[in-house]
Design an enzyme around this catalytic site. Structure first.
Site, PDB file in Angstrom:
ATOM      1  N   ARG A 262     -12.735  14.104   8.477  1.00  0.00           N
ATOM      2  CA  ARG A 262     -13.597  14.417   7.321  1.00  0.00           C
ATOM      3  C   ARG A 262     -15.033  14.637   7.777  1.00  0.00           C
ATOM      4  NH1 ARG A 262     -11.893   9.287   3.793  1.00  0.00           N
ATOM      5  NH2 ARG A 262      -9.858   9.221   4.792  1.00  0.00           N
TER       6      ARG A 262
ATOM      7  N   ASN B  59       0.869  -1.179   0.000  1.00  0.00           N
ATOM      8  CA  ASN B  59       0.000   0.000   0.000  1.00  0.00           C
ATOM      9  C   ASN B  59       0.910   1.233   0.000  1.00  0.00           C
ATOM     10  OD1 ASN B  59      -1.820   2.039   0.435  1.00  0.00           O
ATOM     11  ND2 ASN B  59      -2.739   1.141   2.283  1.00  0.00           N
TER      12      ASN B  59
ATOM     13  N   ARG C  60      -2.476  -1.981  -3.593  1.00  0.00           N
ATOM     14  CA  ARG C  60      -3.752  -1.305  -3.387  1.00  0.00           C
ATOM     15  C   ARG C  60      -3.773  -0.107  -4.337  1.00  0.00           C
ATOM     16  NH1 ARG C  60      -5.364   2.956   1.196  1.00  0.00           N
ATOM     17  NH2 ARG C  60      -7.556   3.090   0.672  1.00  0.00           N
TER      18      ARG C  60
ATOM     19  N   GLU D 177      -7.275  -6.042   4.955  1.00  0.00           N
ATOM     20  CA  GLU D 177      -7.203  -5.624   3.549  1.00  0.00           C
ATOM     21  C   GLU D 177      -5.961  -6.214   2.871  1.00  0.00           C
ATOM     22  OE1 GLU D 177      -7.978  -1.761   5.383  1.00  0.00           O
ATOM     23  OE2 GLU D 177      -8.944  -1.198   3.516  1.00  0.00           O
TER      24      GLU D 177
ATOM     25  N   HIS E 196     -12.898   1.596   0.352  1.00  0.00           N
ATOM     26  CA  HIS E 196     -12.741   0.529   1.351  1.00  0.00           C
ATOM     27  C   HIS E 196     -13.247  -0.813   0.813  1.00  0.00           C
ATOM     28  CE1 HIS E 196     -13.058   3.704   4.787  1.00  0.00           C
ATOM     29  NE2 HIS E 196     -11.788   3.427   4.559  1.00  0.00           N
TER      30      HIS E 196
END
Ligand code: ADP
Length: 393
Positions: free
Chosen positions: A235, A7, A88, A379, A177
Site C-alpha cells: 500500500r 479472524n 475481529r 491481537e 489495528h
C-alpha cells in the site's frame, strides 16, 4: 473457560482457542483458500503442526471441520465446552467504541458499515454467521479494529473537507489495528506500572502508528481506510489525491481500479521492484541494490515523520514501541528509523537492537530522551480478553 478468538477473511479463517482467564493458548490454526478448488488448513497443538488439504466450499464447512478436529484431537469432549467466540470486525464506524455481544442489531450494523470496509466487513460477518449456525447457543462478541481510535478528537479525525460530508457520508478518519495498539498500551502500562505517553508503531505488511496518552488514542496514521498513512508492503499510504483523476486518464482505468493498485501494487513492492516482504527487500538492500536502498529510505522516513509529529502532539513521548512482523523482527528498519530521530533525543543501543527480535526488549540507551521498546503484539488475546469479560457478565 474456553474462548475462541476468530479472524475471518474473504477466503480464510484464523482461530486461537484460549483457556481463560489464564490466557493460555490451547490450539491455533488457519483455514485457507476457502471456496477455491482445494483448501488447506493447519493446526498447531502441543508444539506440533498438522497440515491437511480438503475441500471447503464455505466458512461454515471450515467451522464444521474445526469443531470435528477439536473433538478428534481430544481438545474438547463436546461443543458446549466453547463458552464464547470473539470475532475481529474491521469497521465499527463511530457507533462502537468498545467490544459488544453480538445480536441482530450488531449484525445489521456490520452490514451497514460494509460501504466503509467492502472487503473486510462481509468476510467478518460470514465468520459470525458460520459459527452461529454450528454453535447456535454460544455467545459471540465483536471486537472492532476501529474502536480504540474512537477517543480521537474532532480536530484529529476530521478531514479539512465540507463538514457535512463527515455527518452525511461518514467521511472521517477511523484508524485501524486498534486491538494491537490497545494491547501495546496495556502491556506498557503493566510493564512501567503507570500510564504513559506512547508512540505505538505497528509495522507489519500493513502498518500504522498511534499516539497514546493514558491508555487512550489521540491520533493514528491510518484514515478513512487502511490505505492511509505509512508506506506499507503493497500500500502506498498518504499520496496527493489529485494523482487519482490524472492517472485514471493516463492509464484509462477507473478510480476504483486505481485505488486497487494503490492497495495491492504500490508501497515497498512497487518502489523496490523486489517484493512486498521485508525479508526479501533487506537481503537485496544488504547487497547494495539501489532500489531497495531507496525503498527502505522512503519507508523509514514515513515512519520518522509520524513519530516526530506524534511526539509533538503528545508534548514529548515517554516511549516508542515497535511491534508486528517488521517492528518485532527487523533491527535494520528500527535502526534506519531511530538514527533519523536524533533531533528529538532518541538513541538506541546497536547491540541491544540487533539481538532483539520476536521478543520483548528495551533497545534504547540510558541517554535516550525517549525509551524505545520492542513488544510482540497479540491481537488474538485482546479478542479473547474482551470476549471473556462480556460472556462472563
Ligand atoms: P500482516 O499481519 O499485516 O500481514 P505481519 O505483522 O505478519 O503482517 O508482518 C509481516 C511482515 O513482517 C512480512 O511481510 C515481513 O516483511 C516482516 N517480517 C517477518 N519476519 C521478519 C524478519 N525476521 N525480518 C524482517 N522482516 C520480517
Amino acid at each position: 473457560m474456553k474462548i475462541l478468538s476468530v479472524n475471518a477473511g474473504s477466503s480464510s479463517l484464523k482461530f486461537t482457542l484460549f483457556e481463560m482467564p489464564e490466557e493460555k493458548v490451547i490450539v491455533s490454526g488457519t483455514f485457507e483458500k476457502i471456496g477455491l478448488d482445494s483448501s488447506i488448513y493447519t493446526i498447531k497443538y502441543n508444539g506440533e503442526k498438522i497440515k491437511k488439504e480438503c475441500i471447503l466450499n464455505t466458512h461454515k464447512d471450515a467451522v464444521n471441520v474445526l469443531m470435528k478436529e477439536l473433538i478428534n484431537m481430544n481438545i474438547i469432549a463436546s461443543y458446549d465446552e466453547i463458552e464464547g467466540i470473539g470475532h475481529r470486525v474491521v469497521q465499527g464506524a463511530d457507533k462502537y467504541s468498545k467490544s459488544v455481544l453480538i445480536d441482530e442489531g450488531v449484525c445489521k450494523d456490520i452490514v451497514e458499515f460494509t460501504s466503509l470496509a467492502p472487503i473486510h466487513n462481509p468476510a467478518n460477518l460470514t465468520g459470525i454467521e458460520s459459527f452461529k449456525e454450528v454453535l447456535s447457543n454460544v455467545k459471540q462478541v465483536a471486537v472492532f479494529d476501529t474502536a480504540f481510535h474512537q477517543t480521537m478528537k474532532e480536530s484529529e479525525y476530521l478531514y479539512p473537507l465540507p463538514i457535512e460530508w463527515a455527518k452525511k457520508y461518514g467521511v472521517r478518519k477511523y484508524g485501524f489495528h486498534g486491538s494491537s495498539h490497545r494491547y501495546i498500551s496495556e502491556y506498557m502500562r503493566d510493564y512501567l506500572k503507570s500510564d504513559s505517553k506512547i508512540i505505538s508503531c505497528h509495522i507489519g505488511n500493513g502498518a500504522s502508528i498511534c499516539a497514546i496518552e493514558n491508555g487512550k488514542c489521540k491520533d493514528t496514521s491510518m484514515g478513512f481506510t487502511p490505505l492511509a498513512g505509512l508506506m506499507m508492503g503493497t500500500r502506498c499510504g498518504d499520496v496527493d489525491v489529485s494523482i487519482v483523476p490524472y492517472l485514471c486518464e493516463k492509464l484509462d482505468i477507473t478510480a476504483t481500479e486505481l485505488v486497487d493498485k494503490f492497495n495491492k501494487e504500490s508501497g515497498l513492492h512497487a518502489v523496490t521492484g523486489v517484493s512486498s516482504d521485508l525479508r526479501d527487500v533487506e537481503s537485496e538492500y544488504l547487497k547494495g541494490n539501489q532500489r531497495c536502498i531507496l525503498g527502505l529510505d522512503m519507508y523509514s522516513k514515513k515512519i520518522v515523520n509520524y513519530i516526530s509529529m506524534y511526539n509533538t502532539l503528545l508534548d514529548g513521548a515517554d516511549c516508542i514501541v515497535f511491534t508486528a512482523g517488521v517492528g518485532e523482527n527487523s533491527p535494520i528498519v528500527r535502526a534506519l528509523v531511530c538514527d533519523k530521530l536524533k533531533a528529538i533525543g532518541v538513541e538506541i543501543d546497536k547491540n541491544l537492537n540487533e539481538e532483539t527480535f520476536g521478543r520483548f526488549g528495551e533497545i534504547s540507551t540510558n541517554n535516550s530522551k525517549i525509551r524505545v521498546f520492542v513488544v510482540p503484539t497479540d491481537e488474538e488475546v485482546m479478542i479473547a480478553r474482551d470476549t471473556f469479560e462480556l460472556v462472563g457478565e
